[in-house]
Design an enzyme around this catalytic site. Sequence first.
Site, PDB file in Angstrom:
ATOM      1  N   ARG A  50       0.850  -1.195   0.000  1.00 33.92           N
ATOM      2  CA  ARG A  50       0.000   0.000   0.000  1.00 33.92           C
ATOM      3  C   ARG A  50       0.884   1.243   0.000  1.00 33.92           C
ATOM      4  NH1 ARG A  50      -4.450  -1.724   4.639  1.00 33.92           N
ATOM      5  NH2 ARG A  50      -5.190  -3.634   3.617  1.00 33.92           N
ATOM      6  N   ASP A  52       2.354   4.897  -0.229  1.00 40.99           N
ATOM      7  CA  ASP A  52       1.729   6.139   0.199  1.00 40.99           C
ATOM      8  C   ASP A  52       1.693   7.184  -0.914  1.00 40.99           C
ATOM      9  OD1 ASP A  52       1.255   5.252   2.784  1.00 40.99           O
ATOM     10  OD2 ASP A  52       3.180   5.976   3.541  1.00 40.99           O
ATOM     11  N   TYR A 110      13.402  -1.923  -1.369  1.00 43.35           N
ATOM     12  CA  TYR A 110      13.073  -0.518  -1.574  1.00 43.35           C
ATOM     13  C   TYR A 110      14.341   0.277  -1.895  1.00 43.35           C
ATOM     14  CZ  TYR A 110       8.329  -0.927   0.373  1.00 43.35           C
ATOM     15  OH  TYR A 110       7.019  -1.248   0.593  1.00 43.35           O
ATOM     16  N   ARG A 198      11.322   5.346   5.247  1.00 42.68           N
ATOM     17  CA  ARG A 198      11.463   6.800   5.273  1.00 42.68           C
ATOM     18  C   ARG A 198      12.038   7.289   6.599  1.00 42.68           C
ATOM     19  NH1 ARG A 198       5.674   8.827   3.599  1.00 42.68           N
ATOM     20  NH2 ARG A 198       6.612  10.843   4.148  1.00 42.68           N
TER      21      ARG A 198
END
Length: 245
Positions: A50, A52, A110, A198
């Site tokens: 999901r 962002d 990522y 993040r």
Amino acid sequence: MRNIKLIIEYDGTNYHGWQIQKNAVTIQEHVEKALRQLLGVQTGVTGCSRTDVGVHAYGQVAHFFTDSTIPGEKFSYALNNLLPRDIVVQKSEEVPEDFHSRYSSKGKKYRYLICNSAHQSALMRNRACHVRPELDFEQMRKAAAHFVGEHDFAAFQATGGQVRSTVREIYSMNVSRKEDKLIELEVSGNGFLYNMIRIIAGTLIYVGMGKLRESDIPGIIGGLDRTNAGKTAPAQGLYLMEIYY
């Protein structure tokens, strides 16, 4: 029913993330709209991650069930004729009925990009986090090594995450220099908490700025206190690269 797997690349700049929302435009919404145009029936799509608002993807994975006789590998071509240009199905294939894009996954990779320059890049403004002060790359690289392994990453979870356990294993974490004053953080692991990448990126930026020391990282991880880690880095620097099955 046939089960079709999609590997989707997208620029998340103009979207409120992957998942369908009532009052915002999302990637999932566009994929389901394209499928409805193609198949003539409403078809739900399940995505693995999901992502962002503003987050990008090279390798988002999704799946859907259909009675259509279109060959699995042809769905990518058909859907790309119906999707916006910033959403592209890079591959489609028929998979076993028990394949699930989310529950069958065993890990993810990522990437986070930092533009370390005096001035923001016009071309990278929506694709990298801009940091003006010169960062100590070597200290960031050393700090990254402390994250590798299985740890309780409670200090690196944003408010709003709902999980049974905050223990995760990071398989690898590499910080490297790229062209045009870019610093690249690449992370792979068995799973990630809400905004975990993040927050890690923001913490490494603090190390690079001298606000934290490389040697502080084990204590921050072990302290399980979000307030001890760095700020959450902006979404535009984050890319979902690959999902492992």
